[in-house]
Write a protein that holds these residues in place. Structure first.
Motif, PDB file in Angstrom:
ATOM      1  N   VAL A 157       0.840  -1.314  -0.054  1.00 16.23           N
ATOM      2  CA  VAL A 157      -0.106  -0.085  -0.303  1.00 16.23           C
ATOM      3  C   VAL A 157       0.940   1.255   0.105  1.00 16.23           C
ATOM      4  CG1 VAL A 157      -1.697   1.103   1.303  1.00 16.23           C
ATOM      5  CG2 VAL A 157      -2.135  -1.006   1.219  1.00 16.23           C
ATOM      6  N   LEU A 158       1.912   1.057   0.745  1.00 16.27           N
ATOM      7  CA  LEU A 158       3.003   2.335   0.914  1.00 16.27           C
ATOM      8  C   LEU A 158       3.485   2.629  -0.511  1.00 16.27           C
ATOM      9  CD1 LEU A 158       4.746   4.585   2.196  1.00 16.27           C
ATOM     10  CD2 LEU A 158       6.075   2.684   2.865  1.00 16.27           C
ATOM     11  N   MET A 159       4.008   1.451  -1.455  1.00 12.99           N
ATOM     12  CA  MET A 159       4.420   1.551  -2.548  1.00 12.99           C
ATOM     13  C   MET A 159       3.655   2.232  -3.641  1.00 12.99           C
ATOM     14  SD  MET A 159       7.393   0.914  -4.141  1.00 12.99           S
ATOM     15  CE  MET A 159       8.270  -0.226  -3.042  1.00 12.99           C
ATOM     16  N   MET A 160       2.289   1.842  -3.504  1.00 14.89           N
ATOM     17  CA  MET A 160       1.304   2.262  -4.259  1.00 14.89           C
ATOM     18  C   MET A 160       0.986   3.815  -4.073  1.00 14.89           C
ATOM     19  SD  MET A 160      -1.722  -0.635  -4.880  1.00 14.89           S
ATOM     20  CE  MET A 160      -1.315  -1.466  -3.183  1.00 14.89           C
ATOM     21  N   ASN A 161       1.169   4.281  -2.936  1.00 19.55           N
ATOM     22  CA  ASN A 161       1.035   5.653  -2.692  1.00 19.55           C
ATOM     23  C   ASN A 161       2.152   6.581  -3.024  1.00 19.55           C
ATOM     24  OD1 ASN A 161      -1.701   6.240  -1.496  1.00 19.55           O
ATOM     25  ND2 ASN A 161      -1.046   4.436  -0.293  1.00 19.55           N
ATOM     26  N   VAL A 162       3.294   6.000  -2.969  1.00 21.78           N
ATOM     27  CA  VAL A 162       4.654   6.676  -3.143  1.00 21.78           C
ATOM     28  C   VAL A 162       4.556   7.033  -4.765  1.00 21.78           C
ATOM     29  CG1 VAL A 162       7.130   6.187  -3.550  1.00 21.78           C
ATOM     30  CG2 VAL A 162       6.088   5.580  -1.308  1.00 21.78           C
ATOM     31  N   VAL A 163       4.306   6.031  -5.652  1.00 20.93           N
ATOM     32  CA  VAL A 163       4.353   6.089  -6.922  1.00 20.93           C
ATOM     33  C   VAL A 163       3.224   7.219  -7.368  1.00 20.93           C
ATOM     34  CG1 VAL A 163       3.908   5.055  -9.304  1.00 20.93           C
ATOM     35  CG2 VAL A 163       5.454   3.871  -7.563  1.00 20.93           C
ATOM     36  N   ASN A 164       1.939   7.112  -6.720  1.00 23.10           N
ATOM     37  CA  ASN A 164       0.835   7.944  -6.974  1.00 23.10           C
ATOM     38  C   ASN A 164       1.400   9.447  -6.692  1.00 23.10           C
ATOM     39  OD1 ASN A 164      -1.670   8.551  -7.877  1.00 23.10           O
ATOM     40  ND2 ASN A 164      -2.789   8.159  -6.066  1.00 23.10           N
ATOM     41  N   PHE A 165       1.972   9.527  -5.496  1.00 26.93           N
ATOM     42  CA  PHE A 165       2.358  10.962  -5.232  1.00 26.93           C
ATOM     43  C   PHE A 165       3.541  11.671  -6.105  1.00 26.93           C
ATOM     44  CE2 PHE A 165       1.500  10.726  -0.246  1.00 26.93           C
ATOM     45  CZ  PHE A 165       0.072  10.587  -0.731  1.00 26.93           C
ATOM     46  N   SER A 166       4.290  10.637  -6.782  1.00 26.18           N
ATOM     47  CA  SER A 166       5.451  11.054  -7.528  1.00 26.18           C
ATOM     48  C   SER A 166       4.750  11.406  -9.002  1.00 26.18           C
ATOM     49  CB  SER A 166       6.354   9.930  -7.649  1.00 26.18           C
ATOM     50  OG  SER A 166       6.083   8.628  -8.442  1.00 26.18           O
ATOM     51  N   ASP A 167       3.515  11.138  -9.486  1.00 30.31           N
ATOM     52  CA  ASP A 167       3.022  11.147 -10.701  1.00 30.31           C
ATOM     53  C   ASP A 167       2.532  12.644 -10.601  1.00 30.31           C
ATOM     54  OD1 ASP A 167       2.044  10.751 -13.136  1.00 30.31           O
ATOM     55  OD2 ASP A 167       0.360   9.779 -12.318  1.00 30.31           O
ATOM     56  N   GLY A 168       3.435  13.778 -10.580  1.00 31.82           N
ATOM     57  CA  GLY A 168       2.924  14.878 -10.728  1.00 31.82           C
ATOM     58  C   GLY A 168       3.548  15.886 -11.754  1.00 31.82           C
TER      59      GLY A 168
END
Length: 446
Positions: A157-168
């Motif tokens: 779950v942490l990894m999914m949010n890390v990539v999601n946050f970096s998609d900017g």
């Protein structure tokens, strides 16, 4: 001569890239038809309406290549990959619905947890890790103390949010994931993990295929469906390709490879906690936002972040392939010095970027920077500039035209009566304390 599994990885990479690239235009038409469009807005990402749902093409590339080159059928080994594909489908669907309907954060979190639980149920779970100088550290795996699967779910779950946050910013998440997955492919095969190596290769290919349409100026965004999918794949690859092995550096290598997105997320979350804001609330404090504030274009921003990721990937590969140790506690002096030198180069580059981005704000460094930008300024003017920078987080850009604009602005400030300057500074300070001092630039798509 290449090993058959290595050829499989190469073909999987190429097919995933081709499918993803060919289907991205179709996802763009679907996004326009259903209204999944990122509209220009003050805190948005696009300068023009841009279709989301590019993650559907990434999923298609991943699925096609996995069905061909990963084992299917029944049995514990085969079912593991079936579970990964099932979880990939679930998180892609959840992300696509969010791209269209903008679901509440708690609903997205439930979807992420569901996908993570699926892959753990099918066997993607860490039961032990190997740490340098410590050895194997086993987790309790029975009853209520069954910590391995629980920690794996949290990590995914942490990894999914890390990539999601970096998609900017255009091309950032897809490019960084391509680099990391490519490096993990090489490491997985060297560690004797061919099937996770194939998964890493096809993930890199699917991300690269989409990157043709996502490189700035982007004509398609991957959206939450793509960012969460790539995050899940990166988490599964990390567990299956490295963490499950008994190699001494197996736990360290993923940490090095994932340093850029993890540092980005860590600094942003700490900033939100500092100002008592929800950690899921979008803001303008990511690395790419800071680069925009100091005058970097989108292409220059991703060039810096790609280079940083490539340097870390090179260090991770060197730690695996340079014969600096016999793995029995004996070091080769010459090769150890090579590794130390590489580590120092990467550390120096990282420190430089931390300084450029003003992630850690040191008054002395800020003073030096203002003095370099304005060599004719008095000590009082430099001090005022440092105070302004440290309080607002808005830093003078470095290009010639913008620097001239900043100089003119400073000249007007010097002509302003002292009392009015103090009122302006008080207003900025009050806005900053309320957490309102955020430049109107693109926010993350989380």
């Amino acid at each position: 001569m290449a090993h058959p599994d290595e050829l499989d990885a190469l073909f999987a990479f190429l097919v995933a890239a081709a499918v993803s690239a060919l289907l991205t235009p179709l996802t763009m038409r679907i996004a326009r038809a259903v209204g999944a469009i990122d509209e220009p807005r003050e805190r948005g990402l696009s300068e023009s309406p841009t279709p989301l749902l590019g993650g559907l093409a990434i999923f298609a590339g991943t699925l096609v290549a996995a069905l061909i080159w990963l084992p299917s059928g029944y049995g514990s080994e085969h079912e593991l990959w079936r579970g990964v594909l099932l979880a990939a489908a679930v998180i892609t669907l959840v992300g696509a619905l969010d791209d269209r309907f903008d679901m509440p954060p708690v609903v997205k979190l439930v979807g992420q947890i569901a996908a993570a639980v699926i892959v753990v149920h099918y066997g993607v779970a860490v039961k032990a890790i190997t740490l340098p100088f410590v050895g194997s550290l086993a987790f309790p795996n029975a009853g209520v103390t069954n910590a391995g699967p629980v920690l794996t779910v949290i990590g995914l779950v942490l990894m999914m949010n890390v990539v999601n946050f970096s998609d900017g910013v255009d091309g950032l998440a897809a490019g960084v994931c391509t680099i990391i997955a490519g490096a993990m492919t090489v490491i997985a095969f060297d560690l004797g993990r061919p099937q996770p190596g194939v998964l890493a290769a096809l993930t890199a290919g699917a991300a690269l295929g989409f990157l043709f349409y996502n490189f700035p100026p982007a004509s398609s965004f991957m959206g939450d469906c793509g960012a969460n999918l790539l995050g899940l794949m990166m988490g599964v690859i990390t567990v299956e390709a490295a963490v499950k092995t008994a190699a001494v550096v197996s736990f360290v290598l993923p940490l090095i490879l994932l340093a850029v997105p993890f540092l980005d997320t860590t600094f942003v979350v700490l900033k939100r906690l500092k100002y008592r804001q929800p950690i899921y609330r979008p803001d303008s404090e990511h690395f790419h936002h800071r680069m925009a504030r100091i005058g970097f274009s989108s292409r220059r921003t991703i060039a810096y972040l790609y280079a940083w990721t490539l340097m870390l990937a090179g260090l991770a590969l060197a730690l695996r392939f340079v014969p600096y140790s016999d793995h029995k506690g004996h070091l080769n002096t010459g090769w150890t010095l090579v590794i130390v030198a590489l580590g120092l180069i990467v550390a120096a580059a990282s420190v430089y970027l931390v300084y450029v981005l003003e992630i850690l704000k040191f008054r002395r460094l800020a003073t030096m920077r203002v003095r370099l930008q304005r060599p004719d300024a008095s000590a009082t003017e430099i001090e005022q500039g440092v105070v302004r920078d440290l309080e607002t987080g808005e830093f003078d850009v470095v290009s010639g035209r913008e620097r001239a604009d900043v100089g003119a602005l400073d000249a007007r400030r010097r002509e302003q009566p002292f009392g009015e300057r103090e009122m302006d500074q008080d207003g900025v300070r009050a806005d900053h304390q309320r957490g309102a001092t955020q430049p109107p630039i693109a926010a993350d798509r989380s």
